[in-house]
Motif scaffolding. Structure first.
Motif, PDB file in Angstrom:
ATOM      1  N   VAL A  80     -83.331 -50.188 -72.162  1.00  0.00           N
ATOM      2  CA  VAL A  80     -83.284 -50.041 -70.728  1.00  0.00           C
ATOM      3  C   VAL A  80     -84.175 -48.883 -70.289  1.00  0.00           C
ATOM      4  N   THR A  81     -84.495 -48.864 -68.965  1.00  0.00           N
ATOM      5  CA  THR A  81     -85.032 -47.660 -68.346  1.00  0.00           C
ATOM      6  C   THR A  81     -83.885 -46.674 -68.159  1.00  0.00           C
ATOM      7  N   VAL A  82     -84.031 -45.466 -68.722  1.00  0.00           N
ATOM      8  CA  VAL A  82     -82.994 -44.443 -68.558  1.00  0.00           C
ATOM      9  C   VAL A  82     -83.195 -43.824 -67.174  1.00  0.00           C
ATOM     10  N   LEU A  83     -82.599 -44.458 -66.178  1.00  0.00           N
ATOM     11  CA  LEU A  83     -82.882 -44.124 -64.787  1.00  0.00           C
ATOM     12  C   LEU A  83     -82.426 -42.714 -64.432  1.00  0.00           C
ATOM     13  N   VAL A 109     -84.463 -53.445 -66.643  1.00  0.00           N
ATOM     14  CA  VAL A 109     -83.038 -53.266 -66.927  1.00  0.00           C
ATOM     15  C   VAL A 109     -82.816 -51.763 -66.890  1.00  0.00           C
ATOM     16  N   VAL A 110     -81.972 -51.306 -65.988  1.00  0.00           N
ATOM     17  CA  VAL A 110     -81.757 -49.866 -65.830  1.00  0.00           C
ATOM     18  C   VAL A 110     -80.362 -49.512 -66.300  1.00  0.00           C
ATOM     19  N   GLY A 111     -80.241 -48.320 -66.882  1.00  0.00           N
ATOM     20  CA  GLY A 111     -78.954 -47.870 -67.374  1.00  0.00           C
ATOM     21  C   GLY A 111     -78.967 -46.377 -67.590  1.00  0.00           C
ATOM     22  N   ARG A 112     -77.883 -45.881 -68.161  1.00  0.00           N
ATOM     23  CA  ARG A 112     -77.757 -44.444 -68.391  1.00  0.00           C
ATOM     24  C   ARG A 112     -78.200 -44.047 -69.795  1.00  0.00           C
ATOM     25  N   GLN A 127     -73.641 -32.851 -67.424  1.00  0.00           N
ATOM     26  CA  GLN A 127     -72.398 -32.962 -66.674  1.00  0.00           C
ATOM     27  C   GLN A 127     -72.558 -33.848 -65.437  1.00  0.00           C
ATOM     28  N   ASN A 128     -73.806 -34.067 -65.024  1.00  0.00           N
ATOM     29  CA  ASN A 128     -74.081 -34.924 -63.873  1.00  0.00           C
ATOM     30  C   ASN A 128     -74.435 -36.357 -64.291  1.00  0.00           C
ATOM     31  N   TYR A 129     -74.029 -36.730 -65.492  1.00  0.00           N
ATOM     32  CA  TYR A 129     -74.419 -37.994 -66.126  1.00  0.00           C
ATOM     33  C   TYR A 129     -74.248 -39.196 -65.189  1.00  0.00           C
ATOM     34  N   TRP A 176     -81.944 -55.555 -63.412  1.00  0.00           N
ATOM     35  CA  TRP A 176     -80.657 -55.804 -64.064  1.00  0.00           C
ATOM     36  C   TRP A 176     -79.983 -54.460 -64.323  1.00  0.00           C
ATOM     37  N   LEU A 177     -78.657 -54.460 -64.385  1.00  0.00           N
ATOM     38  CA  LEU A 177     -77.921 -53.256 -64.723  1.00  0.00           C
ATOM     39  C   LEU A 177     -77.446 -53.357 -66.164  1.00  0.00           C
ATOM     40  N   GLY A 178     -77.915 -52.438 -67.012  1.00  0.00           N
ATOM     41  CA  GLY A 178     -77.509 -52.408 -68.409  1.00  0.00           C
ATOM     42  C   GLY A 178     -76.227 -51.595 -68.572  1.00  0.00           C
ATOM     43  N   VAL A 179     -75.229 -52.177 -69.240  1.00  0.00           N
ATOM     44  CA  VAL A 179     -73.922 -51.535 -69.364  1.00  0.00           C
ATOM     45  C   VAL A 179     -73.439 -51.581 -70.809  1.00  0.00           C
TER      46      VAL A 179
END
Length: 345
Positions: A80-83, A109-112, A127-129, A176-179
């Motif tokens: 994913v793109t680490v947005l 596909v974007v995600g954390r 902490q702001n994840y 897309w949202l990667g989860v």
């Protein structure tokens, strides 16, 4: 159902016990694999984003742009793109440019992200994840939907009637949202009406059904049509000529990779018993011969109430370029036709 491959652009690939391919050659061979995936009729190829020594995917849009010049039909996406760690304006500009180069084949596909090294690298507070991701996703979607944007948030300077270019060839760049396994992420995707890409790298796939149902229920409550609420499955996998061959070829690199990650996260070393459980009919790994892999995809789709896309992450196991090329050929020429017979593709 669309079928494709995700890659983290391994920095080297072991050809045999005496030879290691350097980074430049590894990227060249990755482009060869993307070109082959296009030729054998796969639908999608994704490049991840990491900022670690073992991966070469810190700039996925650059790799995908190079692939666009060598392909004709396959869709090209981040995975994913680490947005949380990139400015949404730049992320959009990168993929809008890719969309122009590929003539309308780009997606995001974007995600954390499952690793956290991007946070100290770009001066962000871990902490702001979640808060970072929520705000940046809001801005990205605003840019995607409107050419001129007025927006303000906590972590970035505001935009006041700011025009953002270039615009993609597609009227609406797919996002897309990667989860992983967080219920709130599934609900967020459904509420926003975004297609969902679920990374299932362990456990039993059917256990995610409750989370996928949360996604669909949230989407329905928000008034989104069922056709908008697509579900994709990202799995570790590998297709060999036979299931026995695939298992024996995939296991050594898999065990090495996840034992190394485990040391970082406090997990015990991988055992063959654990791997065999994951490669079993109910386990998450899509490892086997063409018929067994196709049957397992069908089981996964049924378990999750239907899936619209499945992508294989194969190169974490340090398989040779030749074996990966063979797996891509089998995926396109044997697995996909078996699924077409079931009218899933």
């Amino acid at each position: 159902m669309e079928i494709g491959i995700d890659s983290f652009a391994a920095a080297y690939v072991e050809q045999d016990e005496h030879t290691i391919t350097g980074s430049a050659d590894a990227l060249g061979r990755l482009l060869d694999r993307i070109e082959l995936a296009d030729k054998v009729g796969l639908d999608i190829f994704g490049i991840g984003e990491h900022h670690r020594k073992e991966f070469l995917d810190s700039a996925p849009a650059v790799i995908l742009a190079a692939a666009a010049a060598r392909t004709q039909n396959i869709r090209l996406t981040s995975a994913v793109t680490v947005l949380s760690a990139i400015d949404p304006v730049r992320a959009f500009q990168n993929f809008a440019t890719l969309d122009l180069i590929s003539r309308g084949r780009a997606e995001m596909v974007v995600g954390r992200g499952s690793f956290t090294e991007a946070f100290p690298l770009f001066g962000l507070n871990l902490q702001n994840y979640d808060e970072l991701f929520t705000e940046k996703l809001d801005l990205l979607l605003s840019i995607r939907d409107e050419e001129i944007v007025t927006w303000s948030g906590k972590f970035r300077a505001p935009l006041n009637a700011q025009a953002i270019y270039p615009r993609p060839l597609q009227p609406k760049l797919p996002v897309w949202l990667g989860v992983g396994g967080t219920p709130e992420s599934f609900v967020r995707a459904g509420t926003l009406g975004l297609p969902l890409m679920v990374a299932i790298i362990g456990g039993q796939t059917h256990r995610f059904r409750q989370l996928v149902d949360l996604y669909r229920e949230a989407g329905k409550r928000a008034g989104h049509l069922p056709g908008q609420l697509k579900v994709g499955l990202h799995s570790l996998g590998y297709v060999g000529n036979t299931t026995e061959e695939a298992v024996e070829e995939f296991y050594p690199g898999y065990a090495e990779t996840f034992t190394k990650i485990g040391r970082e996260r406090g997990w015990p070393p991988v055992t063959r018993q654990q791997f065999d459980a994951q490669a079993s009919p109910l386990g998450a790994l899509l490892v086997g011969g063409p018929e067994d892999v196709a049957e397992k995809i069908l089981r996964h789709s049924e378990a999750l109430g239907g899936i619209d896309r499945v992508t294989f992450q194969m190169d974490n196991a340090k398989l040779s370029h030749e074996k990966l090329m063979n797996a891509i050929t089998l995926l396109g020429t044997q697995v996909a036709p078996l699924l077409r017979k079931q009218r899933l593709i």
